[in-house]
Design a protein around this motif. Sequence first.
Motif, short mmCIF file in Angstrom:
data_model
loop_
_atom_site.label_atom_id
_atom_site.label_comp_id
_atom_site.label_asym_id
_atom_site.label_seq_id
_atom_site.Cartn_x
_atom_site.Cartn_y
_atom_site.Cartn_z
N VAL A 172 0.84 -1.20 0.00
CA VAL A 172 0.00 0.00 0.00
C VAL A 172 0.87 1.25 0.00
N ALA A 173 1.88 1.29 0.86
CA ALA A 173 2.76 2.47 0.92
C ALA A 173 3.52 2.63 -0.41
N GLY A 174 3.98 1.53 -0.98
CA GLY A 174 4.68 1.60 -2.26
C GLY A 174 3.79 2.12 -3.37
N TYR A 175 2.53 1.65 -3.40
CA TYR A 175 1.60 2.13 -4.42
C TYR A 175 1.29 3.60 -4.22
N ALA A 176 1.08 4.00 -2.97
CA ALA A 176 0.73 5.39 -2.69
C ALA A 176 1.88 6.34 -3.03
N LEU A 177 3.10 5.90 -2.81
CA LEU A 177 4.27 6.76 -3.05
C LEU A 177 4.83 6.62 -4.46
N SER A 178 4.36 5.63 -5.20
CA SER A 178 4.89 5.37 -6.53
C SER A 178 4.45 6.43 -7.53
N PRO A 179 5.35 6.85 -8.41
CA PRO A 179 4.95 7.81 -9.44
C PRO A 179 4.13 7.16 -10.56
N ILE A 180 4.07 5.85 -10.58
CA ILE A 180 3.31 5.13 -11.61
C ILE A 180 2.04 4.58 -10.98
N ASP A 181 0.90 4.85 -11.62
CA ASP A 181 -0.40 4.42 -11.10
C ASP A 181 -0.98 3.31 -11.95
N LEU A 182 -1.97 2.64 -11.38
CA LEU A 182 -2.72 1.62 -12.11
C LEU A 182 -3.42 2.26 -13.30
N ILE A 183 -4.06 3.40 -13.05
CA ILE A 183 -4.70 4.20 -14.10
C ILE A 183 -3.97 5.54 -14.11
N PRO A 184 -3.36 5.93 -15.23
CA PRO A 184 -2.60 7.19 -15.27
C PRO A 184 -3.45 8.40 -14.89
N ASP A 185 -2.85 9.34 -14.18
CA ASP A 185 -3.57 10.51 -13.68
C ASP A 185 -4.05 11.45 -14.78
N PHE A 186 -3.46 11.40 -15.97
CA PHE A 186 -3.88 12.32 -17.02
C PHE A 186 -5.21 11.93 -17.66
N ILE A 187 -5.74 10.75 -17.36
CA ILE A 187 -7.06 10.35 -17.87
C ILE A 187 -8.11 11.08 -17.03
N PRO A 188 -8.97 11.87 -17.68
CA PRO A 188 -9.94 12.68 -16.93
C PRO A 188 -10.83 11.83 -16.02
N LEU A 189 -11.07 12.35 -14.83
CA LEU A 189 -11.91 11.76 -13.78
C LEU A 189 -11.40 10.42 -13.26
N VAL A 190 -11.18 9.47 -14.11
CA VAL A 190 -10.81 8.12 -13.69
C VAL A 190 -9.37 8.07 -13.21
N GLY A 191 -8.52 8.96 -13.69
CA GLY A 191 -7.11 8.95 -13.35
C GLY A 191 -6.84 9.11 -11.87
N TYR A 192 -7.55 10.01 -11.23
CA TYR A 192 -7.36 10.21 -9.80
C TYR A 192 -8.28 9.33 -8.97
N LEU A 193 -9.24 8.70 -9.60
CA LEU A 193 -10.19 7.86 -8.88
C LEU A 193 -9.51 6.65 -8.25
N ASP A 194 -8.53 6.07 -8.93
CA ASP A 194 -7.85 4.91 -8.34
C ASP A 194 -7.10 5.32 -7.08
N ASP A 195 -6.48 6.51 -7.09
CA ASP A 195 -5.79 6.99 -5.89
C ASP A 195 -6.79 7.30 -4.77
N ALA A 196 -7.93 7.84 -5.13
CA ALA A 196 -8.92 8.23 -4.13
C ALA A 196 -9.66 7.03 -3.54
N ILE A 197 -9.62 5.89 -4.21
CA ILE A 197 -10.33 4.70 -3.71
C ILE A 197 -9.37 3.63 -3.23
N LEU A 198 -8.38 3.27 -4.03
CA LEU A 198 -7.48 2.16 -3.68
C LEU A 198 -6.61 2.45 -2.47
N VAL A 199 -6.04 3.62 -2.39
CA VAL A 199 -5.13 3.94 -1.28
C VAL A 199 -5.88 3.95 0.05
#
Length: 128
Positions: A39-66
């Motif tokens: 969890v800490a590695g995923y939260a601190l990692s610069p690479i996400d499951l869904i890239p942040d540049f994808i509108p709406l969904v990009g930050y959704l993985d960070d807002a839910i998974l972490v």
Amino acid sequence: MATALREWARAIKRDVHALYLAARDPRTPWYAKALAVCVAGYALSPIDLIPDFIPLVGYLDDAILVPLGILAVVKMIPPEVMAEHREAAALAVDRPVSRSAAVIIACIWVVSVALAGWLAYRYFTGRS
């Protein structure tokens, strides 16, 4: 509402650091340590499951998974251990950020992607 979101984000950041500290504590069970590192590695990692540049969904993985990962790990760690590490993480907020940790995590991701690409190449070309 903006201040509530800001406080929530600070609490998430503090809890990620507290999970990192708890993963190094001998009183934490091994399975909680393993999940805390993930969890800490995923939260601190610069690479996400869904890239942040994808509108709406990009930050959704960070807002839910972490937060879900933090919640799961916190339930596995003894409450007194977690309280101790939350306090230590709150005190460490003003310390400088570790750039070397970011470089190490990025290198791990690069090596993982390269290994996956190499294995996929061997699989699809039929080379063994």
